[in-house]
Design a protein around this motif. Structure first.
Motif, PDB file in Angstrom:
ATOM      1  N   MET A  93       0.827  -1.193   0.000  1.00 37.72           N
ATOM      2  CA  MET A  93       0.000   0.000   0.000  1.00 37.72           C
ATOM      3  C   MET A  93       0.871   1.258   0.000  1.00 37.72           C
ATOM      4  O   MET A  93       1.840   1.346   0.759  1.00 37.72           O
ATOM      5  N   VAL A  94       0.545   2.226  -0.852  1.00 38.87           N
ATOM      6  CA  VAL A  94       1.133   3.560  -0.768  1.00 38.87           C
ATOM      7  C   VAL A  94       0.002   4.521  -0.430  1.00 38.87           C
ATOM      8  O   VAL A  94      -1.036   4.533  -1.080  1.00 38.87           O
ATOM      9  N   THR A  95       0.190   5.318   0.618  1.00 38.51           N
ATOM     10  CA  THR A  95      -0.910   6.095   1.164  1.00 38.51           C
ATOM     11  C   THR A  95      -0.927   7.547   0.726  1.00 38.51           C
ATOM     12  O   THR A  95      -1.958   8.201   0.823  1.00 38.51           O
ATOM     13  N   ASP A  96       0.212   8.065   0.237  1.00 44.18           N
ATOM     14  CA  ASP A  96       0.233   9.466  -0.185  1.00 44.18           C
ATOM     15  C   ASP A  96       1.320   9.666  -1.219  1.00 44.18           C
ATOM     16  O   ASP A  96       2.256   8.862  -1.337  1.00 44.18           O
ATOM     17  N   VAL A  97       1.193  10.771  -1.973  1.00 48.13           N
ATOM     18  CA  VAL A  97       2.139  11.084  -3.035  1.00 48.13           C
ATOM     19  C   VAL A  97       2.333  12.593  -3.080  1.00 48.13           C
ATOM     20  O   VAL A  97       1.406  13.360  -2.811  1.00 48.13           O
ATOM     21  N   ALA A  98       3.554  13.027  -3.389  1.00 53.24           N
ATOM     22  CA  ALA A  98       3.846  14.451  -3.526  1.00 53.24           C
ATOM     23  C   ALA A  98       5.086  14.613  -4.392  1.00 53.24           C
ATOM     24  O   ALA A  98       5.978  13.750  -4.386  1.00 53.24           O
ATOM     25  N   LYS A  99       5.148  15.715  -5.128  1.00 56.17           N
ATOM     26  CA  LYS A  99       6.349  16.020  -5.892  1.00 56.17           C
ATOM     27  C   LYS A  99       7.068  17.181  -5.235  1.00 56.17           C
ATOM     28  O   LYS A  99       6.465  18.225  -4.955  1.00 56.17           O
ATOM     29  N   TYR A 100       8.360  17.001  -4.970  1.00 55.76           N
ATOM     30  CA  TYR A 100       9.165  18.020  -4.316  1.00 55.76           C
ATOM     31  C   TYR A 100      10.601  17.898  -4.809  1.00 55.76           C
ATOM     32  O   TYR A 100      11.128  16.787  -4.947  1.00 55.76           O
ATOM     33  N   ALA A 101      11.229  19.034  -5.080  1.00 62.34           N
ATOM     34  CA  ALA A 101      12.619  19.079  -5.538  1.00 62.34           C
ATOM     35  C   ALA A 101      12.829  18.193  -6.762  1.00 62.34           C
ATOM     36  O   ALA A 101      13.861  17.528  -6.901  1.00 62.34           O
ATOM     37  N   GLY A 102      11.831  18.193  -7.658  1.00 63.95           N
ATOM     38  CA  GLY A 102      11.928  17.453  -8.904  1.00 63.95           C
ATOM     39  C   GLY A 102      11.711  15.963  -8.789  1.00 63.95           C
ATOM     40  O   GLY A 102      11.835  15.240  -9.783  1.00 63.95           O
ATOM     41  N   THR A 103      11.377  15.475  -7.604  1.00 65.57           N
ATOM     42  CA  THR A 103      11.195  14.040  -7.369  1.00 65.57           C
ATOM     43  C   THR A 103       9.773  13.763  -6.894  1.00 65.57           C
ATOM     44  O   THR A 103       9.218  14.531  -6.108  1.00 65.57           O
ATOM     45  N   VAL A 104       9.204  12.661  -7.373  1.00 66.00           N
ATOM     46  CA  VAL A 104       7.899  12.211  -6.903  1.00 66.00           C
ATOM     47  C   VAL A 104       8.121  11.254  -5.737  1.00 66.00           C
ATOM     48  O   VAL A 104       8.793  10.230  -5.883  1.00 66.00           O
TER      49      VAL A 104
END
Length: 301
Positions: free
Chosen positions: A219-230
């Protein structure tokens, strides 16, 4: 009596400047009648507790102004708690009773806050919008679990049964997701770059359509893109990052469960709040700061 504690969600610019949800409960498993939900605030790395109760506080979002919005969906009542006070020693809570069990909250500013959850006693989902003065009911696109967006005419919602829907300022548009998986995280980078995650892994899309990027081992519960990385919150699999069509382990010791992306990448895990300015070095605020704040307070149940 042995008590357990954990962080559940944090919102704000950094781990040293944020509000958070945390739990304290008795026994091996969380049971609402023998558990507390707490709202806390971190100021310059120091932990303060603002609000605690028996009954489930289900979601938290901190606005750019510093006001904090907390959803409640307990067996006792449903609604929203709002605190506009910046001083953690003098919180000023106002509770807004609403005809649904609020299970989540997210917004753009203090004049645009969205809260969602099931209607009391009905098999129907509710969605309410706060305009700074009152709550107004909106049409709901389905059973929402998470929301994110860029403007009042570009909001995404994901949830159960593969729900992906976007709000164009006037109506919801349901997007074919080609999955019945539960989707738990959403992050809009631009109109042409949006990420969702859940039981099935990671998906990327836009208003023109969606496709699966990679399946996840769990399970992956959250996602975000920051500093060019997902970044992906892999819980037991740790903090993950997307590298082309594969998921790569970034930090197995950081059991990430939720993100907020502002000045830093803010990561919530049960044991700590962590953040990074470059996506490489992470500083951590341990759970012990929250535990010590409650050490002389008897349980509320």
């Amino acid at each position: 009596m042995k008590l357990a504690h954990e962080f559940r969600q944090a919102s704000g610019p950094s781990a040293w400047d944020c509000h958070f949800l945390a739990d304290r409960w008795e026994g091996p498993g969380w049971v609402e009648d023998h558990a507390e939900s707490w709202v806390g605030q971190v100021v310059n790395g120091q932990v303060f507790t603002l609000l605690g109760q028996v009954g489930w506080l289900t979601g938290l979002w901190r606005s750019p102004s510093g006001s904090v919005y907390v959803a409640e969906g307990s067996h006792l009542r449903g609604g929203m708690h709002i605190n506009r006070a910046e001083d953690p020693l003098h919180p000023d809570w106002k509770f807004h009773a609403l005809p649904f069990l609020a299970m989540g909250v997210w917004g753009l500013d203090d004049q645009f806050v969205l809260a969602w959850g099931p209607k009391v006693g009905q098999r129907e989902s509710a969605l309410f919008c706060w305009d700074g003065k009152r709550w107004q009911e909106w049409d709901s696109p389905g059973e929402i679990i998470a929301m994110h967006g860029l403007a009042r005419d570009f909001i995404y919602a994901v949830g159960r049964n593969g729900l992906i829907a976007w709000w164009n300022g006037g109506k919801w548009n349901t997007v074919p997701s080609f999955t019945q998986a539960v989707l738990t995280g959403i992050h809009a980078v631009s109109e042409d770059e949006v990420y969702a995650c859940g039981d099935n892994g990671v998906m990327e899309g836009s208003v023109y359509g969606w496709s699966e990027v990679v399946e996840s081992p769990g399970m992956v519960t959250d996602v975000a893109k920051y500093a060019g990385t997902v970044w992906l919150a892999g819980e037991e699999d740790g903090l993950l990052r997307l590298q082309g069509p594969t998921l790569e382990e970034a930090d197995a010791s950081l059991r990430a469960s939720a993100f907020d992306v502002r000045e830093r990448l803010l990561v919530t895990s049960p044991e700590c709040l962590a953040d990074s300015q470059d996506g490489k070095k992470f500083r951590r605020l341990p759970l012990e700061g929250f535990i010590s704040r409650l050490s002389d307070r008897p349980p509320l149940w």
